[in-house]
Design a protein around this motif. Structure first.
Motif, PDB file in Angstrom:
ATOM      1  N   GLY A   1       9.850 -13.465 -67.836  1.00  0.00           N
ATOM      2  CA  GLY A   1       9.610 -13.698 -69.253  1.00  0.00           C
ATOM      3  C   GLY A   1      10.890 -13.902 -70.028  1.00  0.00           C
ATOM      4  N   ILE A   2      10.733 -14.535 -71.185  1.00  0.00           N
ATOM      5  CA  ILE A   2      11.863 -14.709 -72.097  1.00  0.00           C
ATOM      6  C   ILE A   2      11.756 -13.591 -73.130  1.00  0.00           C
ATOM      7  N   PRO A   3      12.727 -12.713 -73.229  1.00  0.00           N
ATOM      8  CA  PRO A   3      12.610 -11.587 -74.169  1.00  0.00           C
ATOM      9  C   PRO A   3      12.383 -12.076 -75.603  1.00  0.00           C
ATOM     10  N   GLY A   4      11.385 -11.504 -76.251  1.00  0.00           N
ATOM     11  CA  GLY A   4      11.107 -11.866 -77.641  1.00  0.00           C
ATOM     12  C   GLY A   4      10.493 -13.237 -77.818  1.00  0.00           C
ATOM     13  N   GLY A   5      10.237 -13.930 -76.720  1.00  0.00           N
ATOM     14  CA  GLY A   5       9.773 -15.327 -76.804  1.00  0.00           C
ATOM     15  C   GLY A   5       8.434 -15.485 -77.495  1.00  0.00           C
ATOM     16  N   ALA A   6       7.477 -14.655 -77.152  1.00  0.00           N
ATOM     17  CA  ALA A   6       6.152 -14.794 -77.741  1.00  0.00           C
ATOM     18  C   ALA A   6       6.195 -14.485 -79.236  1.00  0.00           C
ATOM     19  N   SER A   7       6.963 -13.473 -79.608  1.00  0.00           N
ATOM     20  CA  SER A   7       7.111 -13.146 -81.032  1.00  0.00           C
ATOM     21  C   SER A   7       7.754 -14.317 -81.762  1.00  0.00           C
ATOM     22  N   TRP A   8       8.725 -14.893 -81.106  1.00  0.00           N
ATOM     23  CA  TRP A   8       9.450 -16.021 -81.702  1.00  0.00           C
ATOM     24  C   TRP A   8       8.496 -17.201 -81.928  1.00  0.00           C
ATOM     25  N   LEU A   9       7.643 -17.466 -80.928  1.00  0.00           N
ATOM     26  CA  LEU A   9       6.688 -18.574 -81.049  1.00  0.00           C
ATOM     27  C   LEU A   9       5.660 -18.305 -82.134  1.00  0.00           C
ATOM     28  N   ALA A  10       5.175 -17.075 -82.170  1.00  0.00           N
ATOM     29  CA  ALA A  10       4.105 -16.737 -83.120  1.00  0.00           C
ATOM     30  C   ALA A  10       4.586 -16.826 -84.557  1.00  0.00           C
ATOM     31  N   SER A  11       5.857 -16.493 -84.770  1.00  0.00           N
ATOM     32  CA  SER A  11       6.335 -16.392 -86.151  1.00  0.00           C
ATOM     33  C   SER A  11       7.163 -17.605 -86.541  1.00  0.00           C
ATOM     34  N   GLY A  12       7.500 -18.421 -85.583  1.00  0.00           N
ATOM     35  CA  GLY A  12       8.326 -19.584 -85.891  1.00  0.00           C
ATOM     36  C   GLY A  12       9.782 -19.195 -86.055  1.00  0.00           C
ATOM     37  N   GLY A  13      10.292 -18.361 -85.165  1.00  0.00           N
ATOM     38  CA  GLY A  13      11.730 -18.129 -85.161  1.00  0.00           C
ATOM     39  C   GLY A  13      12.173 -16.681 -85.257  1.00  0.00           C
ATOM     40  N   ASN A  14      11.243 -15.724 -85.408  1.00  0.00           N
ATOM     41  CA  ASN A  14      11.640 -14.330 -85.522  1.00  0.00           C
ATOM     42  C   ASN A  14      11.259 -13.579 -84.243  1.00  0.00           C
ATOM     43  N   ALA A  15      12.254 -13.297 -83.417  1.00  0.00           N
ATOM     44  CA  ALA A  15      11.996 -12.652 -82.133  1.00  0.00           C
ATOM     45  C   ALA A  15      11.521 -11.212 -82.306  1.00  0.00           C
ATOM     46  N   GLN A  16      11.683 -10.664 -83.504  1.00  0.00           N
ATOM     47  CA  GLN A  16      11.276  -9.275 -83.751  1.00  0.00           C
ATOM     48  C   GLN A  16       9.839  -9.182 -84.269  1.00  0.00           C
ATOM     49  N   ALA A  17       9.177 -10.319 -84.484  1.00  0.00           N
ATOM     50  CA  ALA A  17       7.866 -10.307 -85.146  1.00  0.00           C
ATOM     51  C   ALA A  17       6.839  -9.523 -84.331  1.00  0.00           C
TER      52      ALA A  17
ATOM     53  N   TYR B   1       1.009 -25.791 -83.687  1.00  0.00           N
ATOM     54  CA  TYR B   1      -0.396 -25.419 -83.581  1.00  0.00           C
ATOM     55  C   TYR B   1      -0.509 -23.964 -83.090  1.00  0.00           C
ATOM     56  N   GLY B   2       0.363 -23.596 -82.148  1.00  0.00           N
ATOM     57  CA  GLY B   2       0.361 -22.227 -81.637  1.00  0.00           C
ATOM     58  C   GLY B   2       0.586 -21.215 -82.751  1.00  0.00           C
ATOM     59  N   ARG B   3       1.520 -21.514 -83.653  1.00  0.00           N
ATOM     60  CA  ARG B   3       1.767 -20.609 -84.787  1.00  0.00           C
ATOM     61  C   ARG B   3       0.544 -20.515 -85.688  1.00  0.00           C
ATOM     62  N   HIS B   4      -0.110 -21.670 -85.876  1.00  0.00           N
ATOM     63  CA  HIS B   4      -1.320 -21.674 -86.698  1.00  0.00           C
ATOM     64  C   HIS B   4      -2.393 -20.784 -86.072  1.00  0.00           C
ATOM     65  N   VAL B   5      -2.532 -20.846 -84.746  1.00  0.00           N
ATOM     66  CA  VAL B   5      -3.522 -19.996 -84.068  1.00  0.00           C
ATOM     67  C   VAL B   5      -3.139 -18.526 -84.242  1.00  0.00           C
ATOM     68  N   ALA B   6      -1.842 -18.232 -84.101  1.00  0.00           N
ATOM     69  CA  ALA B   6      -1.393 -16.844 -84.260  1.00  0.00           C
ATOM     70  C   ALA B   6      -1.764 -16.309 -85.638  1.00  0.00           C
ATOM     71  N   GLU B   7      -1.692 -17.173 -86.660  1.00  0.00           N
ATOM     72  CA  GLU B   7      -2.021 -16.727 -88.016  1.00  0.00           C
ATOM     73  C   GLU B   7      -3.516 -16.593 -88.244  1.00  0.00           C
ATOM     74  N   THR B   8      -4.303 -17.578 -87.713  1.00  0.00           N
ATOM     75  CA  THR B   8      -5.717 -17.622 -88.078  1.00  0.00           C
ATOM     76  C   THR B   8      -6.635 -16.990 -87.044  1.00  0.00           C
ATOM     77  N   GLN B   9      -6.237 -16.967 -85.785  1.00  0.00           N
ATOM     78  CA  GLN B   9      -7.063 -16.340 -84.744  1.00  0.00           C
ATOM     79  C   GLN B   9      -6.173 -15.443 -83.892  1.00  0.00           C
ATOM     80  N   PRO B  10      -5.709 -14.337 -84.479  1.00  0.00           N
ATOM     81  CA  PRO B  10      -4.763 -13.485 -83.747  1.00  0.00           C
ATOM     82  C   PRO B  10      -5.321 -12.993 -82.409  1.00  0.00           C
ATOM     83  N   GLN B  11      -6.640 -12.842 -82.347  1.00  0.00           N
ATOM     84  CA  GLN B  11      -7.232 -12.373 -81.099  1.00  0.00           C
ATOM     85  C   GLN B  11      -7.014 -13.394 -79.977  1.00  0.00           C
ATOM     86  N   LYS B  12      -7.223 -14.680 -80.341  1.00  0.00           N
ATOM     87  CA  LYS B  12      -7.012 -15.732 -79.352  1.00  0.00           C
ATOM     88  C   LYS B  12      -5.539 -15.789 -78.937  1.00  0.00           C
TER      89      LYS B  12
END
Lengths: 330, 483
Positions: free
Chosen positions: B304-320, B253-264
């Motif tokens: 923090g976990i380095p790259g963690g938020a990018s990883w969550l938002a993209s579903g596995g890409n810490a560089q996203a 669901y978090g990834r879906h939010v990242a795609e559809t409501q990036p502001q949130k």
């Protein structure tokens, strides 16, 4: 940006805007009739001191009031869905009044549920009071709201207050007929006389309200047009019918007459408003109705769902037909 | 006096935060009641009848409070957010009307049969009524979430101006009502409701087991182990299914939010500048008071976990890359969203841990002996509901300043004629009234729980007696003078 379509949607010769005007007021009438007898039972509750009789009152409406109150929810929802501009204008203008309605409905809804939770006197006395305050306050404030809606005014007009009182009297008449059907013993025996007094009070209050209404510009002539005049005449006949039925101990007929009176009251408000839905903004049904695809969808939905809803009510009322047993409690 | 827009928003916040408790209870209890009723009707065992009766009482109180507090919300759209209602009623009012006709009638009429009709209708109709009540509660959620999810990811509409006023016109009902957010919200919400009630039941059962009132001793005819042990087991089975599902689903669901409501999403992670390889902060505090509302200020103390938020938002890409809040018009109160999100996720993981712990004890045969587990379950009994509240705060505060994402601002939706006095009066009334309502609800439900189920012959239970039951702490017996 597109311009809203001015075309009316007409199905089988009926404009959907007119249809929804009727449906919304029908929801309101269903609420005022069905939940009206619950309110009336609440008023009777105030008049009885005997603890067993009070519990009979609560037990009589126990299985029903939740379902009955949903008619208010669909009235609000239907008005919101079909005439959002009217819903917004009317509700925001009667801001404090509607919060009063909500407050009284909260009291009325909580009271029976909490009343039974404890045996002690003080607890039951307070929840009994809450039940009465909600049962009398809610129809009064809704009557004032309906009166204000019709008159196109804010605040509190005298005619609206009289309408509020009339709705209380009408609900007591319904509640008395309902309790005559649902209870036994002393409570049951005194209901017809109470119902007759309530029906007489209702007719008297309606006469006063119509008198006050006729003094306002525009309404005097409108009342003399065929539909409103027929509804007023019909109300008198139904009132007489109620009295006769109560005297001859025909509670089903009396309850039916009370239903007819409720329907006539709501229909009178609707007939005097039409073709306007909201006098203060001057919006007519055609101006206030939502766009064509939305109203078509809503109509299909309602056409499928309302028969189902009526089936649920048939199941509920047949499961609990007849007087409540002595051991049944809320 | 408070600004009417602010007072209206606060009022809506207060009324929704309180209201959501009761639908969670009824939606979550519904499947349990269907199960108990089915077992009762099929086996005729007294245990299931007692389980059904006991939990139905709590359902009925929750439903009554839920009805009246829900009516308040429906009215508030008209009273406080008239501009929104007039503009978007064409899309938004429809689902509410259908909710009333399709769901609420079903629930309310069959609840009458279910609560009052055991002796009056056949077993078959009785069981059917439990299903209908449950179906009604869940269909309610369908339509409320159809309306809400449309505000998050609006589709199927066009904008028009009618005499200078913005109006939202429905053009494609399927796109509007089957919008991208709906399935995500529905699964997350319903699973959360069942999970919350499972936690609640487990906590209540653990309380009674812990008190050792029910270890095989029937005391005064009303205290028995079987009832609470059965409750605990049923609740744990459901917990073991729903808790892991909630975490797995929440991640997607978090990834879906990242795609559809990036502001949130940016607010959830407190990302101000667009960046890649964004860390996932477990906790983050500003070290300067000026940045109190900005949990990821430059002068930050965080783990923090380095790259963690990018990883969550993209579903596995810490560089996203994650788009920062500075790229959007306006932003929600970031600290509220950031911390609510973290607390919700932490609770989610705790529920999984708790479920596995209890499941392990069950396997080793020590479910009714592990007193630490009982304490943990008791302490967690209302944390599921807290998790739901936090989730809704992320959802609703996170989409601000928009009432309809990207279409209409919340401040534009407030009733134009509303005065600060009116709005403040009702706000004060609701804060006071809802506090009373919540205390009464807590008191009544708490009392039902302490009293426990009726005895098998249907007699009312008596409250635990201090002399007869010395194991009970004084705090738990303060109500013994109730009757």
């Amino acid at each position: 940006m597109i311009e809203p379509s001015p075309l009316r949607t007409v199905w089988f010769g009926v404009a959907l805007s007119d249809l929804w005007f009727v449906v919304v007021f029908w929801f309101l009438a269903m609420f005022l009739f069905l939940d009206g007898w619950d309110f009336g039972v609440g008023a009777v509750f105030a008049l009885r001191d005997d603890r067993h009789e009070r519990e009979q009152c609560l037990a009589a409406i126990g299985p029903f009031w939740d379902g009955n109150e949903v008619w208010l929810v669909v009235f609000g929802g239907g008005l919101f869905a079909a005439f959002p501009a009217v819903y917004a204008a009317l509700f925001s203008r009667h801001y404090l009044l509607l919060f009063g309605v909500l407050g009284t409905l909260i009291l009325r809804g909580m009271a029976p549920e909490f009343y039974e939770q404890r045996e002690d006197e003080a607890w039951r006395r307070w929840w009994g009071r809450a039940f009465v305050a909600g049962s009398v306050g809610a129809p009064f404030l809704l009557g004032v709201f309906a009166g204000n809606w019709l008159l196109g005014v804010d605040g509190v007009a005298l005619a609206s207050v009289v309408v509020g009182l009339a709705v209380i009297a009408l609900n007591v008449a319904s509640g008395a007929a309902f309790l005559r059907l649902k209870t036994t013993g002393g409570l049951r025996d005194e209901m017809p006389a109470l119902g007759v007094r309530a029906a007489a009070a209702y007719l008297a209050l309606v006469v006063v309200a119509l008198g006050l209404l006729a003094l306002r510009p525009g309404f005097g002539d409108a009342l003399l047009t065929p539909v409103p005049a027929a509804l007023v005449a019909g109300s008198v006949l139904l009132g007489v019918g109620y009295v006769l039925a109560a005297r001859r101990d025909r509670p089903y007929v009396a309850l039916g007459a009370a239903g007819g009176l409720t329907g006539a009251l709501v229909a009178l408000v609707a007939a005097l408003l039409y073709p306007t839905v909201e006098p203060m903004t001057g919006l007519t049904v055609e101006e206030a109705i939502i766009g064509a695809p939305a109203v078509e969808l809503l109509t299909v939905g309602a056409a499928l769902l309302i028969p189902l809803v009526l089936t649920y009510f048939a199941v509920l009322y047949s499961a609990f037909s007849g007087p409540i047993d002595a051991e049944e409690s809320y | 006096m408070v600004d009417p827009a602010l007072a209206s928003r606060l009022q809506f916040a207060v009324t929704t935060v309180v209201h959501i408790i009761f639908p969670v209870m009824s939606m979550g209890l519904a499947p349990f009641l269907v199960y108990f009723t089915w077992k009762e009707v099929r086996t005729g065992e007294a245990l299931y009848e007692r389980l059904r009766r006991f939990w139905t009482k709590i359902f009925a109180v929750s439903f009554a409070v839920g009805t009246v507090t829900g009516l308040v919300l429906e009215f508030e759209f008209g009273t406080n957010f008239a501009a929104f209602s007039a503009a978007a009623g064409e899309l938004f009012g429809g689902p509410l009307a259908v909710e009333g006709m399709m769901a609420f009638f079903l629930e309310a009429t069959f609840l009458g049969v279910f609560v009052f009709g055991r002796e009056r209708v056949s077993d078959r109709l009785y069981f059917l009524s439990s299903v209908m009540v449950g179906l009604g509660t869940w269909l309610s959620a369908v339509w409320i979430l159809v309306a809400n999810s449309w505000m998050q990811t609006p589709r199927g509409y066009e904008l028009a101006r009618e005499s200078g006023r913005l109006t939202v016109l429905l053009t494609d009902p399927i796109a509007a009502y089957a919008n991208p957010r709906f399935p995500w919200m529905f699964v997350h919400m319903q699973n959360a409701a069942v999970l919350s009630v499972a936690l609640f039941m487990a906590g209540v059962a653990a309380y009674h087991v812990y008190r050792r009132r029910h270890l095989g001793v029937v005391d005064g005819g009303n205290l028995d182990a079987e009832f609470w042990r059965a409750t605990l087991k049923v609740a744990l089975v459901v917990l073991l299914i729903t808790a892991p599902l909630q975490v797995l689903h929440g991640d997607a669901y978090g990834r879906h939010v990242a795609e559809t409501q990036p502001q949130k999403f940016a607010a959830m992670e407190a990302v101000w500048e667009t960046d890649s390889y964004v860390p996932e902060y477990i906790v983050a505090f500003p070290t300067s008071v000026d940045d109190l509302l900005n949990p990821r200020a430059k002068d930050i103390f965080g783990i923090g976990i380095p790259g963690g938020a990018s990883w969550l938002a993209s579903g596995g890409n810490a560089q996203a890359e994650i788009t920062g809040l500075n790229e959007f018009e306006g932003s929600p109160p970031v600290a509220v969203v950031f911390w609510s999100f973290r607390a919700m996720v932490a609770l989610g993981f705790w529920f999984v841990l708790l479920a596995f712990w209890a499941g392990y004890r069950w396997r080793t045969g020590e479910l009714f002996e592990d007193r630490l587990l009982h304490k943990a379950l008791m302490a967690s009994s209302v944390l599921g509901i807290l998790g739901v509240e936090l989730g809704w705060i992320v959802t609703e505060v996170g989409r601000q300043p928009w009432v309809i994402q990207g279409v209409m601002r919340t401040t534009e939706g407030v009733s134009p004629g509303l005065t600060g006095t009116e709005a403040t009066l009702t706000l004060a009334g609701f804060v006071g009234g809802y506090l009373v309502l919540l205390s009464l609800y807590t008191y009544v439900v708490g009392r039902l729980i302490r009293r426990g189920p009726e005895t098998e012959d249907g007699a009312e239970p008596t409250l635990p007696d201090r002399e007869r039951d010395p194991g009970i702490a004084p705090a738990a017996t303060e109500v013994s003078e109730d009757d």
